[in-house]
Each structure stands twice: as structure tokens, then as C-alpha cells.
Design a protein around this motif. Structure first.
Motif, PDB file in Angstrom:
ATOM      1  N   ASN A  31       0.858  -1.158  -0.131  1.00 15.15           N
ATOM      2  CA  ASN A  31      -0.025  -0.016  -0.222  1.00 15.15           C
ATOM      3  C   ASN A  31       0.811   1.326   0.185  1.00 15.15           C
ATOM      4  N   VAL A  32       0.461   2.274  -0.911  1.00 14.70           N
ATOM      5  CA  VAL A  32       1.100   3.476  -1.187  1.00 14.70           C
ATOM      6  C   VAL A  32       0.110   4.744  -0.384  1.00 14.70           C
ATOM      7  N   ASN A  33       0.561   5.196   0.718  1.00 17.11           N
ATOM      8  CA  ASN A  33      -0.497   5.963   1.175  1.00 17.11           C
ATOM      9  C   ASN A  33       0.308   7.414   1.514  1.00 17.11           C
ATOM     10  N   PRO A  34       0.086   8.463   0.383  1.00 17.76           N
ATOM     11  CA  PRO A  34       0.725   9.876   0.312  1.00 17.76           C
ATOM     12  C   PRO A  34       0.419  10.635   1.544  1.00 17.76           C
ATOM     13  N   SER A  35       1.085  11.628   1.734  1.00 18.94           N
ATOM     14  CA  SER A  35       1.185  12.542   2.675  1.00 18.94           C
ATOM     15  C   SER A  35      -0.390  13.095   2.740  1.00 18.94           C
ATOM     16  N   ASP A  36      -1.110  13.439   3.803  1.00 21.85           N
ATOM     17  CA  ASP A  36      -2.559  14.131   3.693  1.00 21.85           C
ATOM     18  C   ASP A  36      -2.291  15.556   3.901  1.00 21.85           C
ATOM     19  N   THR A  37      -0.829  16.106   3.919  1.00 20.83           N
ATOM     20  CA  THR A  37      -0.780  17.514   3.714  1.00 20.83           C
ATOM     21  C   THR A  37      -0.875  17.991   2.132  1.00 20.83           C
ATOM     22  N   ALA A  38      -1.771  19.013   2.033  1.00 25.27           N
ATOM     23  CA  ALA A  38      -2.099  19.510   0.516  1.00 25.27           C
ATOM     24  C   ALA A  38      -0.942  20.280  -0.045  1.00 25.27           C
ATOM     25  N   SER A  39      -0.365  19.882  -1.273  1.00 25.35           N
ATOM     26  CA  SER A  39       0.593  20.770  -2.039  1.00 25.35           C
ATOM     27  C   SER A  39      -0.111  22.061  -2.710  1.00 25.35           C
ATOM     28  N   ALA A  40       0.372  22.949  -2.240  1.00 22.69           N
ATOM     29  CA  ALA A  40      -0.326  24.544  -2.607  1.00 22.69           C
ATOM     30  C   ALA A  40       0.163  24.574  -4.444  1.00 22.69           C
ATOM     31  N   LEU A  41      -0.976  25.256  -5.025  1.00 21.42           N
ATOM     32  CA  LEU A  41      -0.737  25.267  -6.418  1.00 21.42           C
ATOM     33  C   LEU A  41       0.032  26.945  -6.416  1.00 21.42           C
ATOM     34  N   ASP A  42       1.181  26.996  -7.308  1.00 22.70           N
ATOM     35  CA  ASP A  42       2.018  27.831  -7.174  1.00 22.70           C
ATOM     36  C   ASP A  42       1.225  29.272  -7.596  1.00 22.70           C
ATOM     37  N   GLN A  43       0.167  29.217  -8.448  1.00 27.82           N
ATOM     38  CA  GLN A  43      -0.415  30.325  -8.826  1.00 27.82           C
ATOM     39  C   GLN A  43      -1.673  30.803  -7.889  1.00 27.82           C
ATOM     40  N   VAL A 195      -0.329  21.693 -15.613  1.00 20.74           N
ATOM     41  CA  VAL A 195      -1.363  21.510 -16.237  1.00 20.74           C
ATOM     42  C   VAL A 195      -1.557  22.372 -17.174  1.00 20.74           C
ATOM     43  N   TYR A 196      -1.881  22.001 -18.446  1.00 21.83           N
ATOM     44  CA  TYR A 196      -1.986  22.651 -19.764  1.00 21.83           C
ATOM     45  C   TYR A 196      -3.358  22.513 -20.304  1.00 21.83           C
ATOM     46  N   ALA A 197      -3.624  23.773 -20.704  1.00 19.46           N
ATOM     47  CA  ALA A 197      -5.158  24.003 -21.328  1.00 19.46           C
ATOM     48  C   ALA A 197      -4.833  24.616 -22.741  1.00 19.46           C
ATOM     49  N   ASN A 198      -5.283  24.231 -23.681  1.00 21.16           N
ATOM     50  CA  ASN A 198      -5.174  24.650 -25.012  1.00 21.16           C
ATOM     51  C   ASN A 198      -3.564  24.834 -25.440  1.00 21.16           C
ATOM     52  N   GLY A 199      -2.622  23.837 -24.928  1.00 19.11           N
ATOM     53  CA  GLY A 199      -1.270  24.098 -25.016  1.00 19.11           C
ATOM     54  C   GLY A 199      -0.400  24.803 -24.188  1.00 19.11           C
ATOM     55  N   ALA A 200      -1.288  25.730 -23.402  1.00 20.06           N
ATOM     56  CA  ALA A 200      -0.564  26.863 -22.520  1.00 20.06           C
ATOM     57  C   ALA A 200      -0.449  26.190 -20.974  1.00 20.06           C
ATOM     58  N   LYS A 201       0.615  26.344 -20.225  1.00 22.40           N
ATOM     59  CA  LYS A 201       0.651  26.014 -18.856  1.00 22.40           C
ATOM     60  C   LYS A 201      -0.147  27.169 -18.086  1.00 22.40           C
ATOM     61  N   VAL A 202      -1.245  26.531 -17.249  1.00 21.15           N
ATOM     62  CA  VAL A 202      -1.952  27.253 -16.495  1.00 21.15           C
ATOM     63  C   VAL A 202      -1.842  27.129 -15.029  1.00 21.15           C
ATOM     64  N   LEU A 203      -1.345  25.971 -14.488  1.00 17.15           N
ATOM     65  CA  LEU A 203      -1.542  25.660 -13.319  1.00 17.15           C
ATOM     66  C   LEU A 203       0.048  24.921 -13.162  1.00 17.15           C
ATOM     67  N   THR A 204       0.718  25.104 -11.922  1.00 13.51           N
ATOM     68  CA  THR A 204       1.769  24.283 -11.428  1.00 13.51           C
ATOM     69  C   THR A 204       1.572  23.875 -10.122  1.00 13.51           C
ATOM     70  N   SER A 205       2.515  22.898  -9.579  1.00 11.00           N
ATOM     71  CA  SER A 205       2.581  22.708  -8.235  1.00 11.00           C
ATOM     72  C   SER A 205       3.778  21.653  -7.779  1.00 11.00           C
ATOM     73  N   ASP A 206       4.433  22.052  -6.709  1.00 15.57           N
ATOM     74  CA  ASP A 206       5.640  21.062  -6.318  1.00 15.57           C
ATOM     75  C   ASP A 206       4.886  20.403  -5.423  1.00 15.57           C
TER      76      ASP A 206
END
Length: 222
Positions: A31-43, A195-206
């Protein structure tokens, strides 16, 4: 210090007769159980990403180098995770629990273990440390994310990850060939998500997954 460490490693390799090496395989549920701490969106730091847990068939291979030192390769069938939102996304509102994407990954991990107690003991605990490499694939945006971005041309990409792994576990011998095998590992898995929408990067997150990986299965000694 580096020369001393190299000398000790060389002594260990030379002192351990290869003829005494033993191979074994462990098969069970992992079982792989990721951390429950949310990773913030850069934008938008008010919104984040959270991945759920997943269980697959785990297969690990052990190479017993000495009575106490074992090298293990951890493998499994591909893990699949749903990525959900957290917090509030500007212009959209609350996205907590909203399914945004799905992704699969394989996290092969190599660890060196130290096994305690005598070689013939029925119960032998161990600790280990090693390296993990995780590759992500089959990333798919959800219909909800496509609706939020206002287009069906949405792509999600996650970069491969390389990090350390710490481990603890046990083997409990049933007979000469069979044993029970259990382990828990903490893995450092961080990836850059785009995340890309219509070829343009719109969202990123570490994205910091940093999962707890647990396995329970049976061991067969060759």
C-alpha cells in the motif's frame, strides 16, 4: 573520513563470501499512502492538491550478502491515484474533495538492510535505507478540471522523482523455505506537476507525496 568509509566498504565486500549469498522473493499486498498535507498551487496558495492511497501486488527481491546484510529491490504492479483539490481556488470557490486528475506511477526502490538476531532465529527484525526512483504515467485530467478550465484540451504532466527511502520490518520463519514478511517504508517522493489548457501552462505545483509504503506478504527462500 571518505577514505575510511571506502576502506570499510571494501573490507565488507571482500570479507563476505559470495558462496554464502542467498536469494529470496517476497510477494504480498503493498500500500502507498501519500501525505495528507495538501501541496499548494503555485498560482494560488489558497488551493492545493491531495492524492489518495492505493494498494497493489508487491514483489520484492532479497539478496542476502551476509548473515546480517541484505540488499532488497522493491517492485509492484502500477499504482493508481486520484488527485483531489483542497482549499479554495480563486474564481472557482471551494475545491476540497473535488476530483481533478488521475495518475499512475511505478516507484522501484533499492535498499540495504541490517537484520538483527541470529540467522536461525524465527523472528528477525530489520532496518534499511536506500534510494527510490518514481516514474509517473497515464496522467488524465478529470471532466471537472476540464469544465473549470473551460476546454477539453487539458493535459496533466508529472515529472519523475528521485529520493531517499527509510525502512523497518521483519521476517518470521515458518519453515526452511517459507516465512512471513512485513515492512514499512517512508519514501521521499516529490514531483513537479503541470496542467496545460489549449497548449498553455496554466497551473503548476511542487507536489510532495512523501508516502508511507507498507507491505505484508510471504517470503520464499531459494
Amino acid at each position: 573520513m571518505k577514505k575510511l568509509g571506502a576502506a570499510l566498504l571494501t573490507t565488507l565486500l571482500v570479507a563476505a563470501p559470495l558462496a554464502q549469498a542467498k536469494l529470496s522473493v517476497n510477494v504480498g499486498l503493498i500500500n502507498v499512502n501519500p501525505s495528507d498535507t495538501a501541496s499548494a498551487l503555485d498560482q494560488d496558495k489558497g488551493a492545493g492538491l491531495v492524492a489518495d492511497s492505493n494498494t497493489q501486488l508487491g514483489i520484492t527481491f532479497d539478496y542476502q550478502y551476509t548473515d546480517n546484510i541484505v540488499f532488497e529491490l522493491i517492485a509492484a504492479t502500477p499504482f493508481s491515484h486520484d488527485v483531489s483539490g483542497s482549499g479554495n481556488l480563486t474564481g472557482v470557490g471551494a475545491i476540497g474533495g473535488v476530483h481533478l486528475a488521475s495518475v499512475k506511477h511505478l516507484p522501484p526502490t533499492f535498499v540495504a538492510q541490517y537484520h538483527f538476531l541470529e540467522p536461525n532465529a524465527k523472528f528477525r527484525p530489520f532496518i534499511g535505507a536506500g534510494l527510490n526512483y518514481t516514474v509517473f504515467f497515464d496522467e488524465e485530467a478529470s471532466s471537472t478540471l476540464k469544465t473549470v478550465l473551460g476546454t477539453d484540451d487539458v493535459k496533466v504532466e508529472l515529472d519523475s522523482s528521485f529520493g531517499v527511502a527509510l525502512q523497518a520490518g521483519f521476517n518470521y520463519s515458518i519453515n526452511e523455505k517459507w516465512a512471513l514478511h512485513g515492512m514499512v517504508s517512508k519514501m521521499d517522493i516529490n514531483t513537479d506537476a503541470s496542467v496545460y489548457a489549449n497548449g498553455a501552462k496554466v497551473l503548476t505545483s511542487d507536489v510532495e507525496l512523501d508516502p508511507v509504503v507498507a507491505m505484508l506478504g510471504v517470503k520464499y527462500k531459494f
